[in-house]
Design a protein around this motif. Structure first.
Motif, PDB file in Angstrom:
ATOM      1  N   ARG A  33       0.920  -1.186  -0.016  1.00 17.44           N
ATOM      2  CA  ARG A  33      -0.129   0.015  -0.169  1.00 17.44           C
ATOM      3  C   ARG A  33       0.661   1.443   0.326  1.00 17.44           C
ATOM      4  NH1 ARG A  33      -5.005  -1.719   3.935  1.00 17.44           N
ATOM      5  NH2 ARG A  33      -5.710  -3.387   2.878  1.00 17.44           N
ATOM      6  N   GLN A  34       2.342   1.389   1.214  1.00 15.51           N
ATOM      7  CA  GLN A  34       2.734   2.749   0.748  1.00 15.51           C
ATOM      8  C   GLN A  34       3.029   2.354  -0.369  1.00 15.51           C
ATOM      9  OE1 GLN A  34       6.024   1.534   3.790  1.00 15.51           O
ATOM     10  NE2 GLN A  34       4.216   1.499   5.291  1.00 15.51           N
ATOM     11  N   ILE A  35       3.922   1.569  -1.496  1.00 25.08           N
ATOM     12  CA  ILE A  35       4.473   2.286  -2.641  1.00 25.08           C
ATOM     13  C   ILE A  35       3.741   2.495  -3.857  1.00 25.08           C
ATOM     14  CG2 ILE A  35       5.525   0.243  -4.448  1.00 25.08           C
ATOM     15  CD1 ILE A  35       6.565  -1.435  -2.524  1.00 25.08           C
ATOM     16  N   THR A  36       2.321   1.648  -3.430  1.00 27.49           N
ATOM     17  CA  THR A  36       1.148   2.333  -4.702  1.00 27.49           C
ATOM     18  C   THR A  36       0.473   3.393  -4.136  1.00 27.49           C
ATOM     19  OG1 THR A  36      -0.311   0.049  -4.678  1.00 27.49           O
ATOM     20  CG2 THR A  36      -1.321   1.796  -5.113  1.00 27.49           C
ATOM     21  N   VAL A  37       0.680   4.142  -2.829  1.00 27.50           N
ATOM     22  CA  VAL A  37       0.559   5.312  -2.532  1.00 27.50           C
ATOM     23  C   VAL A  37       1.046   6.329  -3.280  1.00 27.50           C
ATOM     24  CG1 VAL A  37      -0.445   7.156  -0.657  1.00 27.50           C
ATOM     25  CG2 VAL A  37      -0.796   4.787  -0.828  1.00 27.50           C
ATOM     26  N   ALA A  38       2.688   5.832  -3.214  1.00 27.94           N
ATOM     27  CA  ALA A  38       3.480   6.654  -3.089  1.00 27.94           C
ATOM     28  C   ALA A  38       3.786   6.762  -4.914  1.00 27.94           C
ATOM     29  CB  ALA A  38       5.428   5.846  -2.647  1.00 27.94           C
ATOM     30  N   ALA A  39       3.152   5.905  -5.150  1.00 27.41           N
ATOM     31  CA  ALA A  39       3.918   6.058  -7.157  1.00 27.41           C
ATOM     32  C   ALA A  39       2.599   6.843  -7.082  1.00 27.41           C
ATOM     33  CB  ALA A  39       3.590   4.483  -7.693  1.00 27.41           C
ATOM     34  N   ARG A  40       1.106   6.676  -6.639  1.00 23.86           N
ATOM     35  CA  ARG A  40      -0.078   7.288  -7.476  1.00 23.86           C
ATOM     36  C   ARG A  40       0.735   9.345  -7.197  1.00 23.86           C
ATOM     37  NH1 ARG A  40      -4.865   6.669  -3.443  1.00 23.86           N
ATOM     38  NH2 ARG A  40      -3.457   8.652  -2.347  1.00 23.86           N
ATOM     39  N   ASN A  41       0.946   9.462  -6.209  1.00 19.68           N
ATOM     40  CA  ASN A  41       1.538  10.825  -5.301  1.00 19.68           C
ATOM     41  C   ASN A  41       2.151  11.037  -6.310  1.00 19.68           C
ATOM     42  OD1 ASN A  41      -0.656  10.923  -3.524  1.00 19.68           O
ATOM     43  ND2 ASN A  41       0.546  10.359  -2.194  1.00 19.68           N
ATOM     44  N   GLY A  42       3.387  10.377  -6.332  1.00 15.26           N
ATOM     45  CA  GLY A  42       4.179  11.069  -6.991  1.00 15.26           C
ATOM     46  C   GLY A  42       5.160  10.677  -8.551  1.00 15.26           C
ATOM     47  N   GLY A  43       4.298  10.024  -8.916  1.00 18.66           N
ATOM     48  CA  GLY A  43       4.617   8.492 -10.295  1.00 18.66           C
ATOM     49  C   GLY A  43       5.413   7.611  -9.669  1.00 18.66           C
ATOM     50  N   GLY A  44       5.489   7.056 -10.944  1.00 11.24           N
ATOM     51  CA  GLY A  44       6.098   5.468 -10.740  1.00 11.24           C
ATOM     52  C   GLY A  44       7.820   5.044 -10.934  1.00 11.24           C
ATOM     53  N   ASP A  45       8.215   6.407 -11.256  1.00 11.77           N
ATOM     54  CA  ASP A  45      10.071   6.303 -11.797  1.00 11.77           C
ATOM     55  C   ASP A  45      10.701   7.166 -10.001  1.00 11.77           C
ATOM     56  OD1 ASP A  45      12.525   6.754 -11.974  1.00 11.77           O
ATOM     57  OD2 ASP A  45      12.204   7.967 -13.250  1.00 11.77           O
ATOM     58  N   PRO A  46      11.315   5.728  -9.517  1.00  7.73           N
ATOM     59  CA  PRO A  46      11.842   5.978  -7.921  1.00  7.73           C
ATOM     60  C   PRO A  46      12.519   7.280  -7.944  1.00  7.73           C
ATOM     61  CG  PRO A  46      12.341   3.628  -9.048  1.00  7.73           C
ATOM     62  CD  PRO A  46      11.344   4.418  -9.455  1.00  7.73           C
ATOM     63  N   SER A  47      13.333   7.316  -9.340  1.00  4.62           N
ATOM     64  CA  SER A  47      14.713   7.543  -9.961  1.00  4.62           C
ATOM     65  C   SER A  47      14.002   9.325  -9.108  1.00  4.62           C
ATOM     66  CB  SER A  47      15.262   7.511 -10.490  1.00  4.62           C
ATOM     67  OG  SER A  47      14.525   7.488 -11.728  1.00  4.62           O
ATOM     68  N   ALA A  48      12.902   9.654  -9.575  1.00  9.62           N
ATOM     69  CA  ALA A  48      12.908  11.182  -9.529  1.00  9.62           C
ATOM     70  C   ALA A  48      12.039  10.647  -8.367  1.00  9.62           C
ATOM     71  CB  ALA A  48      11.884  11.370 -11.041  1.00  9.62           C
ATOM     72  N   ASN A  49      10.951   9.851  -7.237  1.00  4.52           N
ATOM     73  CA  ASN A  49      10.191   9.795  -6.788  1.00  4.52           C
ATOM     74  C   ASN A  49      10.918   9.054  -5.352  1.00  4.52           C
ATOM     75  OD1 ASN A  49       7.948   9.544  -4.858  1.00  4.52           O
ATOM     76  ND2 ASN A  49       6.456   8.629  -6.533  1.00  4.52           N
ATOM     77  N   VAL A  50      11.572  10.700  -4.340  1.00  5.46           N
ATOM     78  CA  VAL A  50      11.843   9.631  -2.957  1.00  5.46           C
ATOM     79  C   VAL A  50      11.165   9.221  -2.365  1.00  5.46           C
ATOM     80  CG1 VAL A  50      13.006  11.045  -0.749  1.00  5.46           C
ATOM     81  CG2 VAL A  50      13.222  12.079  -2.841  1.00  5.46           C
ATOM     82  N   GLN A  51       9.840   9.348  -1.873  1.00  6.97           N
ATOM     83  CA  GLN A  51       8.762   8.379  -1.168  1.00  6.97           C
ATOM     84  C   GLN A  51       8.900   7.028  -2.347  1.00  6.97           C
ATOM     85  OE1 GLN A  51       8.391   8.883   1.771  1.00  6.97           O
ATOM     86  NE2 GLN A  51       9.414  10.461   1.700  1.00  6.97           N
ATOM     87  N   LEU A  52       8.643   7.208  -2.843  1.00 11.40           N
ATOM     88  CA  LEU A  52       8.628   5.478  -4.157  1.00 11.40           C
ATOM     89  C   LEU A  52      10.002   5.174  -3.536  1.00 11.40           C
ATOM     90  CD1 LEU A  52       7.320   3.377  -5.368  1.00 11.40           C
ATOM     91  CD2 LEU A  52       8.118   4.806  -7.464  1.00 11.40           C
ATOM     92  N   ARG A  53      11.120   5.562  -3.193  1.00 12.06           N
ATOM     93  CA  ARG A  53      12.739   4.823  -3.230  1.00 12.06           C
ATOM     94  C   ARG A  53      12.637   4.156  -2.216  1.00 12.06           C
ATOM     95  NH1 ARG A  53      17.178   6.507  -1.889  1.00 12.06           N
ATOM     96  NH2 ARG A  53      16.598   9.033  -2.027  1.00 12.06           N
ATOM     97  N   LEU A  54      12.507   5.372  -1.981  1.00 11.35           N
ATOM     98  CA  LEU A  54      12.412   4.357   0.134  1.00 11.35           C
ATOM     99  C   LEU A  54      10.946   3.237   0.353  1.00 11.35           C
ATOM    100  CD1 LEU A  54      12.767   8.001   1.514  1.00 11.35           C
ATOM    101  CD2 LEU A  54      14.822   6.333   1.555  1.00 11.35           C
ATOM    102  N   ALA A  55      10.166   4.101   0.161  1.00  9.36           N
ATOM    103  CA  ALA A  55       9.342   2.329   0.313  1.00  9.36           C
ATOM    104  C   ALA A  55      10.040   0.975  -0.664  1.00  9.36           C
ATOM    105  CB  ALA A  55       7.490   2.902  -0.536  1.00  9.36           C
ATOM    106  N   ILE A  56      10.385   1.394  -2.144  1.00  7.56           N
ATOM    107  CA  ILE A  56      10.919   0.213  -2.527  1.00  7.56           C
ATOM    108  C   ILE A  56      12.015  -0.886  -2.080  1.00  7.56           C
ATOM    109  CG2 ILE A  56      11.763  -1.009  -4.431  1.00  7.56           C
ATOM    110  CD1 ILE A  56      10.308   1.529  -5.855  1.00  7.56           C
TER     111      ILE A  56
END
Length: 253
Positions: A33-56
């Motif tokens: 869920r954390q990954i999904t919400v981070a991707a929804r809020n900031g996009g699916g590219d972890p290099s450009a989305n810090v919260q997604l990268r950390l969640a991954i």
């Protein structure tokens, strides 16, 4: 910078409990869920989305498969059927007057509200109104840094201060660096630029005063906290519970 005396006992307990959660498999649902919400809020590219990268990174550390991580990202970006999660906070009291903040991610707020209310009631707690205990906590930025490759505590205090942090707590396998909420990302970047391995970076809530319980009351409070953390919708539980070394020894935590 003010140096914290001793260890954060509750943080140590949380780390032990998180390992138990991983063994039970419940952590994967929360991380997804954390990954999904981070991707929804900031996009699916972890290099450009810090919260997604950390969640991954957090998911990989828990041995979540790459396939499951990709599915969670695609749900967030809309490539797969999306689930509309919303973040909510519940407030209440555990036995002994311990204040409790519960953060959830849910796709059905009515179901979750009923579940949380039931858990509080079953374990002799009470669910309060919005604002009933939030005033006892202060929002902070929290960056967890791996001890491996990091300097000793004295040097770490100086590094953290240079990064704009307010405090450092010394844990078994990591440092917990605290900052103001608005400085969280700047502190994270500064620590990474120093070559430190950041394990997580997220807002947190710290109690301004704590409640210390005897063994009997502590066991009751911890049963409520355990039950809340075992619920799939619950992401974080914050409390102002303080456990003395004597009580910790009796509880074998």
């Amino acid at each position: 910078m003010v140096r914290v005396a001793g260890h954060s006992k509750w943080a140590n307990i949380k780390h032990k409990k998180s390992k138990e959660d991983a063994r039970r498999g419940q952590l994967f649902t929360k991380l997804s869920r954390q990954i999904t919400v981070a991707a929804r809020n900031g996009g699916g590219d972890p290099s450009a989305n810090v919260q997604l990268r950390l969640a991954i990174e957090k998911a990989r550390a828990a041995n979540m498969t790459n396939e499951a991580i990709e599915r969670a990202i695609k749900r967030g970006t809309g490539e797969l059927e999306a689930v509309a999660y919303e973040t909510l906070t519940y407030e209440g009291y555990a036995p002994g007057g311990v204040a409790v903040l519960v953060q959830v991610m849910t796709d059905n707020r009515n179901r979750t509200a009923g579940d949380i209310r039931y858990i509080f009631s079953k374990h002799d707690g009470s669910l309060g109104e919005a604002g009933s205990v939030a005033w006892m906590f202060e929002a902070k930025g929290q960056v967890e840094v791996a001890r491996e490759g990091a300097p000793d505590l004295d040097e770490m205090l100086l590094v953290a201060a240079d990064a704009g942090a307010e405090d450092v707590e010394d844990e078994d396998d990591r440092y917990v660096v605290l900052s103001s909420l608005q400085d969280l990302d700047a502190v994270r970047r500064a620590l990474e630029e120093r070559g430190l391995r950041v394990l997580s970076a997220a807002p947190t809530y710290r109690p301004q005063t704590t409640v210390e319980l005897d063994e009997e009351q502590a066991r009751k409070a911890l049963k409520l906290i355990d039950a809340l953390e075992e619920h799939d919708d619950v992401q974080e539980v914050y409390t102002n519970l303080e456990l003395s070394d004597e009580v910790l020894a009796k509880l074998d935590l």
